[in-house]
Design an enzyme around this catalytic site. Structure first.
Site, PDB file in Angstrom:
ATOM      1  N   ASP A  56       3.718  -0.322 -13.851  1.00 15.07           N
ATOM      2  CA  ASP A  56       4.190  -1.149 -12.737  1.00 15.07           C
ATOM      3  C   ASP A  56       4.569  -2.539 -13.230  1.00 15.07           C
ATOM      4  OD1 ASP A  56       3.259   1.110 -11.534  1.00 15.07           O
ATOM      5  OD2 ASP A  56       1.541   0.158 -10.564  1.00 15.07           O
TER       6      ASP A  56
ATOM      7  N   TYR B 272      -8.177   8.282  -8.644  1.00 15.23           N
ATOM      8  CA  TYR B 272      -7.365   7.833  -9.792  1.00 15.23           C
ATOM      9  C   TYR B 272      -8.253   7.727 -11.039  1.00 15.23           C
ATOM     10  CZ  TYR B 272      -4.025   4.819 -12.348  1.00 15.23           C
ATOM     11  OH  TYR B 272      -3.156   4.288 -13.277  1.00 15.23           O
TER      12      TYR B 272
ATOM     13  N   GLY C  59       2.681   2.282  -2.558  1.00 15.64           N
ATOM     14  CA  GLY C  59       2.901   2.777  -3.911  1.00 15.64           C
ATOM     15  C   GLY C  59       4.178   2.227  -4.518  1.00 15.64           C
TER      16      GLY C  59
ATOM     17  N   SER D 179       1.618  -5.339  -5.694  1.00 13.46           N
ATOM     18  CA  SER D 179       0.700  -6.232  -6.423  1.00 13.46           C
ATOM     19  C   SER D 179       1.249  -6.613  -7.794  1.00 13.46           C
ATOM     20  CB  SER D 179      -0.709  -5.638  -6.533  1.00 13.46           C
ATOM     21  OG  SER D 179      -0.668  -4.271  -6.750  1.00 13.46           O
TER      22      SER D 179
ATOM     23  N   GLY E 264       0.804  -1.219   0.000  1.00 14.01           N
ATOM     24  CA  GLY E 264       0.000   0.000   0.000  1.00 14.01           C
ATOM     25  C   GLY E 264       0.837   1.268   0.000  1.00 14.01           C
TER      26      GLY E 264
HETATM   27  C1  GLA Z   1      -0.303   3.730 -10.155  1.00 18.98           C
HETATM   28  C2  GLA Z   1      -0.702   2.901 -11.370  1.00 18.98           C
HETATM   29  C3  GLA Z   1       0.271   3.141 -12.527  1.00 18.98           C
HETATM   30  C4  GLA Z   1       0.432   4.637 -12.801  1.00 18.98           C
HETATM   31  C5  GLA Z   1       0.737   5.391 -11.510  1.00 18.98           C
HETATM   32  C6  GLA Z   1       0.771   6.888 -11.711  1.00 18.98           C
HETATM   33  O1  GLA Z   1       0.926   3.273  -9.658  1.00 18.98           O
HETATM   34  O2  GLA Z   1      -0.702   1.525 -11.038  1.00 18.98           O
HETATM   35  O3  GLA Z   1      -0.184   2.461 -13.664  1.00 18.98           O
HETATM   36  O4  GLA Z   1      -0.700   5.152 -13.425  1.00 18.98           O
HETATM   37  O5  GLA Z   1      -0.215   5.094 -10.500  1.00 18.98           O
HETATM   38  O6  GLA Z   1       1.831   7.246 -12.526  1.00 18.98           O
END
Ligand code: GLA
Length: 380
Positions: A171, A220, A123, A127, A121
């Site tokens: 990611d 988001y 960032g 996952s 969690g």
């Molecule tokens: C999250 C999402 C990514 C990207 C970022 C912002 O990490 O999983 O795909 O959009 O936010 O850059």
């Protein structure tokens, strides 16, 4: 990183045999290029030395039996009867199996022990790391060809359609395709990528604010909708296709919020390209300045920062070893990233975290990160 010997011992205790394979997939931190991936733009993440590791051996049937050490839970399911369930981490395994089978791959069952050391969690893409580790596990037991962009796409599909989280491709691509000592310069439209060496004598430090993003999914998704609407107003397929001049020309057609959202994405894409040029020159100072500009744009135009992130970034920048700092990832909480002089990195981390604790009362954490390879099968 969690030592393989430890995972092997745990596997042996549980399954009374030695594992056949070890696979590992890393988390990531994005240096620059935030909220650009779902606009078909550019990103520049590194894979970090925090990962999900699985020790496993094939089964002769189509069953999956996976014990997650961090949760002390076992997932047990049949590849012929995939159904959505409650156990969050196991849904990533099922989602990946579902996406791989949907692609026509024929999968064998396996049993394994899964363990991770990516803060959840925060960032840092824990996952995506579970998804890519699962994909590598299936690839190992089922002898699948390993094509990083294809696997990243399937992992993203698992997250979007099985787990139900709308995310871009950054990611999964970072976890799949990164290279040690390099950042991954990725075109999120074509998935073409290039590995760009990190500037010499610098370190990347992740600064966790210890705040977690509430309501992040709705914010988001709202940003995504606003970007899509702005692209429509500008008459382009995605904001990736708009230049600053297009924005200036269409300013009157956009409401104030749409204008700022578009300005962030358009300028951020340009900053990624400039960052790559700076890295090619080994110019850490310019790279640091671009990180600073990115933060201002995310805070003021895209409005995804938070008081805790702003405070962490301000404290980082005040430190003499700091070349640049910004929030990283989706925002609203989680982590900042700083580019710092390597020789001052340890002191930087300790001092910034201490100052953060003094000024906010929060137990932040700092990690000096090594840039590592993407998902791989390991030899013992
Ligand atoms: C999250 C999402 C990514 C990207 C970022 C912002 O990490 O999983 O795909 O959009 O936010 O850059």
């Amino acid at each position: 990183m969690i030592p393989l010997a430890f995972i092997e011992k745990t596997f042996q205790a549980r399954f009374h045999a030695r594992p056949t394979f070890f696979v590992r997939a890393p988390g990531r931190v994005n240096l620059i290029g935030e909220h650009t991936d779902y606009n078909d733009g550019f990103v520049l993440p590194i894979a970090i030395d925090r990962a999900v590791t699985i020790a496993l051996r094939p089964r002769s049937d189509r069953r999956l039996l996976v014990h997650a050490l961090d949760y002390d839970q076992t997932a047990d399911f049949d590849l012929d009867r995939l159904e959505r369930g409650e156990t969050a981490w196991a849904e990533y395994l099922k989602g990946v199996a579902w996406a791989l089978q949907g692609e026509g791959f024929s999968l064998s069952g396996w049993e394994g022990v899964l363990v991770g050391d990516i803060p959840r969690g925060a960032g840092l893409s824990s996952s995506a790391a579970v998804e890519l580790a699962a994909a590598r596990a299936f690839a190992a037991v089922s002898a699948l060809p390993w094509d990083p962009p294809r696997m990243a796409r399937l992992a993203q599909k698992a997250e979007n359609e099985w787990v139900g989280v709308r995310c871009g491709i950054m990611d999964q691509m970072a976890s799949a395709a990164a290279r040690a000592g390099h950042a991954l310069f990725l075109d999120c439209r074509s998935l073409d990528y290039e590995h760009i060496p990190l500037p010499p004598q610098t370190a990347v430090v992740v600064l966790d604010t210890a705040t977690r993003r509430g309501l992040v999914d709705s914010a988001y998704n709202e940003r995504r909708r606003q970007c899509e609407a702005a692209a429509r107003s500008l008459g382009v397929p995605a904001l990736r296709d708009a230049a600053p001049a297009d924005l200036a020309r269409c300013a009157a057609d956009l409401d104030e919020v749409a204008f700022r959202r578009a300005r962030h994405v358009i300028s951020e894409n340009d900053r990624v390209l400039q960052a790559v040029e700076a890295m090619r020159r080994g110019d850490a100072l310019s790279l640091g300045r671009l990180l600073d500009q990115s933060h201002a744009s995310l805070r003021d135009d895209f409005e995804v920062s938070s008081p805790a992130l702003d405070q962490m970034v301000a404290l980082a920048r005040r430190h003499p070893a700091c070349l640049g700092a910004r929030m990283t990832g989706a925002g609203f909480g989680g982590c900042a990233v700083a580019l710092v002089q390597a020789k001052g990195a340890r002191r930087f981390t300790d001092q910034v975290i201490r100052a953060y604790r003094r000024s906010t009362g929060l137990e932040g954490q700092g990690y000096i990160c090594a840039a590592v390879d993407g998902a791989s099968q390991l030899s013992r």
